[in-house]
Design a protein around this motif. Structure first.
Motif, PDB file in Angstrom:
ATOM      1  N   ALA A 165       0.832  -1.215   0.000  1.00  0.00           N
ATOM      2  CA  ALA A 165       0.000   0.000   0.000  1.00  0.00           C
ATOM      3  C   ALA A 165       0.863   1.262   0.000  1.00  0.00           C
ATOM      4  N   ALA A 166       2.059   1.186   0.572  1.00  0.00           N
ATOM      5  CA  ALA A 166       2.965   2.341   0.612  1.00  0.00           C
ATOM      6  C   ALA A 166       3.781   2.480  -0.673  1.00  0.00           C
ATOM      7  N   GLY A 167       3.605   1.553  -1.611  1.00  0.00           N
ATOM      8  CA  GLY A 167       4.276   1.658  -2.898  1.00  0.00           C
ATOM      9  C   GLY A 167       5.564   0.873  -3.042  1.00  0.00           C
ATOM     10  N   TYR A 168       5.897   0.065  -2.055  1.00  0.00           N
ATOM     11  CA  TYR A 168       7.104  -0.755  -2.165  1.00  0.00           C
ATOM     12  C   TYR A 168       6.850  -1.954  -3.075  1.00  0.00           C
ATOM     13  N   HIS A 169       7.906  -2.422  -3.736  1.00  0.00           N
ATOM     14  CA  HIS A 169       7.823  -3.564  -4.641  1.00  0.00           C
ATOM     15  C   HIS A 169       8.658  -4.750  -4.172  1.00  0.00           C
TER      16      HIS A 169
END
Length: 166
Positions: A118-122
């Protein structure tokens, strides 16, 4: 002071917290005792090492510290902080000794992973110590890829690095 919460299942509540939140103290105290027993050092020395990263690294938007609460007390927890623009580094995965073997660390990992996405980490990255075989096995069972030779003696490697694509 707690910074937010959401409900969990089976009587557990997931709550975000600041590093200095009194609810997080059992996590840091028990990790200090556990690491001191396994690796040496007084609880005070180990606690100082546990707190070497600035608290703001474990706060939104780049990080989080989560606690699983049961009857208002922390029974498990963990955190992540920004490792790089695409990667969250997991830290301080913990289960209270009286609550182990209940799948709580797995639940913490799942919630940290969900929030990292959700925080944009992959990607996730973590290290665990060579004298923590239960942690090593947990990470392998939950889809983390070891960045070391599994056949090697962990004591010859030092910190055991893992990664997981999200």
């Amino acid at each position: 002071m707690s910074t937010g919460s959401s409900t969990g299942t089976a009587g557990l509540v997931v709550r975000t917290a600041a590093v200095d939140d009194p609810l997080a103290r059992p996590l840091f105290d028990d990790l200090a005792r556990e690491y001191g027993t396994r690796y040496g050092g007084t609880p005070e020395q180990v606690r100082e090492e546990l707190l070497r990263h600035p608290a703001e690294e474990f706060a939104a938007p780049g990080g989080v510290l989560l606690l699983l609460l049961e009857d208002g007390a922390a029974v498990a927890g963990g955190a992540y902080r920004r490792y790089d623009a695409d990667t969250a580094e997991l830290k301080r995965i913990w289960t209270h000794p009286a609550h182990r073997r209940r799948g709580l660390a797995r639940r913490v990992l799942e919630e940290l992973e969900r929030r990292a996405v959700a925080a944009g980490y992959h990607r996730l990255f973590l290290t665990t110590g060579p004298r923590q075989p239960e942690a090593r096995e947990l990470y392998l069972r939950t889809g983390f890829r070891p960045l070391f030779d599994l056949a090697a003696d962990p004591e010859t490697i030092g910190p055991l690095p893992f990664t997981k694509d999200l």
